[in-house]
Motif scaffolding. Structure first.
Motif, PDB file in Angstrom:
ATOM      1  N   TRP A  32      13.318 -16.289 -16.394  1.00 33.65           N
ATOM      2  CA  TRP A  32      12.847 -17.524 -17.048  1.00 33.65           C
ATOM      3  C   TRP A  32      13.895 -18.047 -18.306  1.00 33.65           C
ATOM      4  N   GLU A  33      13.952 -16.897 -19.001  1.00 31.80           N
ATOM      5  CA  GLU A  33      14.916 -17.425 -20.113  1.00 31.80           C
ATOM      6  C   GLU A  33      16.367 -17.710 -19.844  1.00 31.80           C
ATOM      7  N   ALA A  34      17.000 -17.008 -18.839  1.00 33.99           N
ATOM      8  CA  ALA A  34      18.229 -17.392 -18.278  1.00 33.99           C
ATOM      9  C   ALA A  34      18.238 -18.758 -17.617  1.00 33.99           C
ATOM     10  N   GLY A  35      17.215 -19.101 -17.022  1.00 32.41           N
ATOM     11  CA  GLY A  35      17.268 -20.617 -16.498  1.00 32.41           C
ATOM     12  C   GLY A  35      17.152 -21.845 -17.498  1.00 32.41           C
ATOM     13  N   ILE A  36      16.334 -21.524 -18.866  1.00 39.88           N
ATOM     14  CA  ILE A  36      15.915 -22.546 -19.650  1.00 39.88           C
ATOM     15  C   ILE A  36      16.866 -22.232 -20.993  1.00 39.88           C
ATOM     16  N   ALA A  37      17.613 -21.395 -20.955  1.00 39.23           N
ATOM     17  CA  ALA A  37      17.879 -20.916 -22.492  1.00 39.23           C
ATOM     18  C   ALA A  37      18.772 -22.231 -23.095  1.00 39.23           C
ATOM     19  N   GLU A  38      19.539 -23.082 -22.324  1.00 37.88           N
ATOM     20  CA  GLU A  38      20.310 -24.216 -22.804  1.00 37.88           C
ATOM     21  C   GLU A  38      19.533 -25.346 -22.980  1.00 37.88           C
ATOM     22  N   ASP A  39      18.140 -25.364 -22.894  1.00 37.03           N
ATOM     23  CA  ASP A  39      17.518 -26.563 -22.819  1.00 37.03           C
ATOM     24  C   ASP A  39      16.159 -26.261 -23.747  1.00 37.03           C
ATOM     25  N   GLU A  40      16.421 -26.354 -25.207  1.00 37.30           N
ATOM     26  CA  GLU A  40      15.527 -26.238 -26.084  1.00 37.30           C
ATOM     27  C   GLU A  40      14.067 -26.757 -25.855  1.00 37.30           C
ATOM     28  N   GLU A  41      14.098 -28.090 -25.229  1.00 34.32           N
ATOM     29  CA  GLU A  41      12.945 -28.735 -25.239  1.00 34.32           C
ATOM     30  C   GLU A  41      11.984 -28.017 -24.003  1.00 34.32           C
ATOM     31  N   ALA A  66      10.685 -24.775 -25.153  1.00 36.07           N
ATOM     32  CA  ALA A  66       9.471 -25.001 -26.052  1.00 36.07           C
ATOM     33  C   ALA A  66       8.123 -25.223 -25.216  1.00 36.07           C
ATOM     34  N   ALA A  67       8.638 -26.241 -24.055  1.00 32.82           N
ATOM     35  CA  ALA A  67       7.387 -26.467 -23.065  1.00 32.82           C
ATOM     36  C   ALA A  67       6.662 -25.329 -22.480  1.00 32.82           C
ATOM     37  N   VAL A  68       7.831 -24.470 -21.726  1.00 31.21           N
ATOM     38  CA  VAL A  68       7.547 -23.289 -21.064  1.00 31.21           C
ATOM     39  C   VAL A  68       6.540 -22.226 -21.942  1.00 31.21           C
ATOM     40  N   GLY A  69       7.369 -22.227 -23.102  1.00 30.06           N
ATOM     41  CA  GLY A  69       6.329 -21.352 -24.242  1.00 30.06           C
ATOM     42  C   GLY A  69       5.078 -21.544 -24.325  1.00 30.06           C
ATOM     43  N   PHE A  70       4.860 -23.006 -24.622  1.00 31.11           N
ATOM     44  CA  PHE A  70       3.603 -23.428 -24.723  1.00 31.11           C
ATOM     45  C   PHE A  70       2.865 -23.273 -23.293  1.00 31.11           C
ATOM     46  N   MET A  71       3.300 -23.353 -22.187  1.00 34.36           N
ATOM     47  CA  MET A  71       2.493 -23.098 -21.045  1.00 34.36           C
ATOM     48  C   MET A  71       2.139 -21.529 -20.678  1.00 34.36           C
ATOM     49  N   VAL A  72       2.962 -20.779 -21.171  1.00 37.70           N
ATOM     50  CA  VAL A  72       2.733 -19.378 -21.216  1.00 37.70           C
ATOM     51  C   VAL A  72       1.579 -18.817 -22.059  1.00 37.70           C
ATOM     52  N   LEU A  73       1.590 -19.454 -23.255  1.00 39.38           N
ATOM     53  CA  LEU A  73       0.783 -19.150 -24.358  1.00 39.38           C
ATOM     54  C   LEU A  73      -0.728 -19.674 -23.766  1.00 39.38           C
ATOM     55  N   THR A  74      -0.833 -21.020 -23.358  1.00 38.00           N
ATOM     56  CA  THR A  74      -2.075 -21.638 -22.623  1.00 38.00           C
ATOM     57  C   THR A  74      -2.443 -20.505 -21.326  1.00 38.00           C
ATOM     58  N   LEU A  75      -1.713 -20.179 -20.532  1.00 39.92           N
ATOM     59  CA  LEU A  75      -2.044 -19.648 -19.414  1.00 39.92           C
ATOM     60  C   LEU A  75      -2.261 -17.944 -19.659  1.00 39.92           C
ATOM     61  N   GLY A  76      -1.997 -17.714 -20.820  1.00 39.73           N
ATOM     62  CA  GLY A  76      -2.251 -16.299 -21.200  1.00 39.73           C
ATOM     63  C   GLY A  76      -3.275 -16.003 -22.194  1.00 39.73           C
ATOM     64  N   PHE A  77      -3.839 -17.137 -22.719  1.00 41.44           N
ATOM     65  CA  PHE A  77      -4.560 -17.403 -23.821  1.00 41.44           C
ATOM     66  C   PHE A  77      -5.520 -16.270 -24.085  1.00 41.44           C
ATOM     67  N   PHE A  78      -6.505 -16.043 -23.019  1.00 44.33           N
ATOM     68  CA  PHE A  78      -7.605 -15.165 -23.011  1.00 44.33           C
ATOM     69  C   PHE A  78      -7.401 -13.738 -22.681  1.00 44.33           C
ATOM     70  N   ASP A  79      -5.982 -13.290 -23.001  1.00 45.39           N
ATOM     71  CA  ASP A  79      -5.747 -12.094 -22.684  1.00 45.39           C
ATOM     72  C   ASP A  79      -6.073 -11.069 -24.126  1.00 45.39           C
ATOM     73  N   ASP A  80      -5.957 -11.691 -25.198  1.00 43.99           N
ATOM     74  CA  ASP A  80      -6.032 -10.998 -26.405  1.00 43.99           C
ATOM     75  C   ASP A  80      -6.389 -11.893 -27.182  1.00 43.99           C
ATOM     76  N   ARG A  81      -7.644 -11.484 -28.082  1.00 44.51           N
ATOM     77  CA  ARG A  81      -8.253 -12.553 -28.994  1.00 44.51           C
ATOM     78  C   ARG A  81      -7.487 -12.530 -30.119  1.00 44.51           C
ATOM     79  N   ASP A  82      -6.900 -11.651 -30.851  1.00 46.14           N
ATOM     80  CA  ASP A  82      -6.192 -11.224 -32.165  1.00 46.14           C
ATOM     81  C   ASP A  82      -5.054 -12.329 -31.882  1.00 46.14           C
ATOM     82  N   GLU A  83      -4.244 -12.010 -30.617  1.00 44.30           N
ATOM     83  CA  GLU A  83      -3.059 -12.761 -30.409  1.00 44.30           C
ATOM     84  C   GLU A  83      -3.216 -14.209 -30.621  1.00 44.30           C
ATOM     85  N   SER A  84      -4.248 -14.444 -29.936  1.00 42.47           N
ATOM     86  CA  SER A  84      -4.944 -15.914 -29.742  1.00 42.47           C
ATOM     87  C   SER A  84      -5.031 -16.748 -30.971  1.00 42.47           C
TER      88      SER A  84
END
Length: 255
Positions: A134-143, A146-164
């Motif tokens: 994933w990082e290799a494919g989007i590393a040159e596109d900051e926007e 950031a969008a993929v990072g938000f998606m990952v945080l959303t889809l993994g949100f309920f994995d760990d309460r403290d991290e959330s």
């Protein structure tokens, strides 16, 4: 054997029971965790083989299959589940399992045994597995990064309460307590799944176009795009390996 046939309720129960039995290593994923994991695998911008992701399910330790038939059933059932989820991804229609409902109080959604927690945990395992791709494919596109990072945080949100809790302060930029933000995140997950899948598939197809053609691997929109390119060399001793048998069956179904 039809590896594109949806698992029946009885087959799903049999697979789930085996995964939670003493025949499996202690940290084997359960069926809901596998569904989240395989969604992430299907969306990965890389060619992925069953021989790469099935060991992750069993924590890279061998399961104690009672019979050859049991080994064949488990491995082919996992491939069929993968193909089922891949079909949803390719149809732009991935969906959370119906059991992944938000429940009150908020804390129960982060507990082991809760379907939403288990799905998010599996998803995080898959994204971590393919993080470098994933990082290799989007590393040159900051926007986009950031969008993929938000998606990952959303889809993994309920994995760990403290991290959330930390995510709310660092990434979501909201001034809401966890118990108010959590149902909002859950409501966003279906749409975020579709966008995460769309980006992953687009990156994968771009990768196929950029690669030097190696027959017979081609760009495809079949129900198992990530299975099509791999080739398993046939050896006599492979016949005793249920995982390689599952790969060969998957390939044969596509020919």
């Amino acid at each position: 054997m039809n590896l594109f046939k949806k698992l029946s309720a009885a087959e799903t129960r049999r697979l789930a029971a085996f995964l939670e039995s003493v025949a499996c290593p202690p940290d084997t994923m359960n069926i809901m965790e596998i569904k989240g994991f395989l969604f992430g695998v299907c969306c990965a911008p890389v060619v992925s083989k069953p021989s790469e992701w099935i060991p992750e399910i069993f924590d890279h330790r061998p399961a104690n299959f009672a019979t050859t038939e049991e080994a064949e059933f488990v491995n082919t059932a996992l491939v069929r589940l993968y193909n089922q989820l891949m079909a949803d991804v390719n149809d732009a229609a991935p969906a959370l399992p119906t059991a992944c409902k938000y429940k009150e109080p908020c804390a129960v959604n982060f507990e082991r045994g809760n379907a939403l927690h288990e799905w998010c945990k599996g998803f995080n395992e898959a994204h971590h597995l393919y993080f470098d791709h994933w990082e290799a494919g989007i590393a040159e596109d900051e926007e986009l990064m950031a969008a993929v990072g938000f998606m990952v945080l959303t889809l993994g949100f309920f994995d760990d309460r403290d991290e959330s809790r930390q995510m709310l302060d660092m990434a979501f930029d909201v001034d809401l307590p966890l118990h108010e933000m959590a149902p909002i995140v859950r409501a966003q997950m279906p749409q975020v799944m579709k966008e995460y899948a769309r980006i992953g598939r687009a990156m994968y197809e771009e990768m196929l176009e950029d690669e030097t053609p190696r027959a017979p691997a081609t760009k495809t929109t079949s129900a198992s795009s990530n299975v099509v390119p791999f080739r398993v060399p046939h050896r006599d001793d492979d016949a005793r390996d249920p995982l390689l048998q599952a790969e060969e069956l998957a390939l044969q179904a596509l020919q």
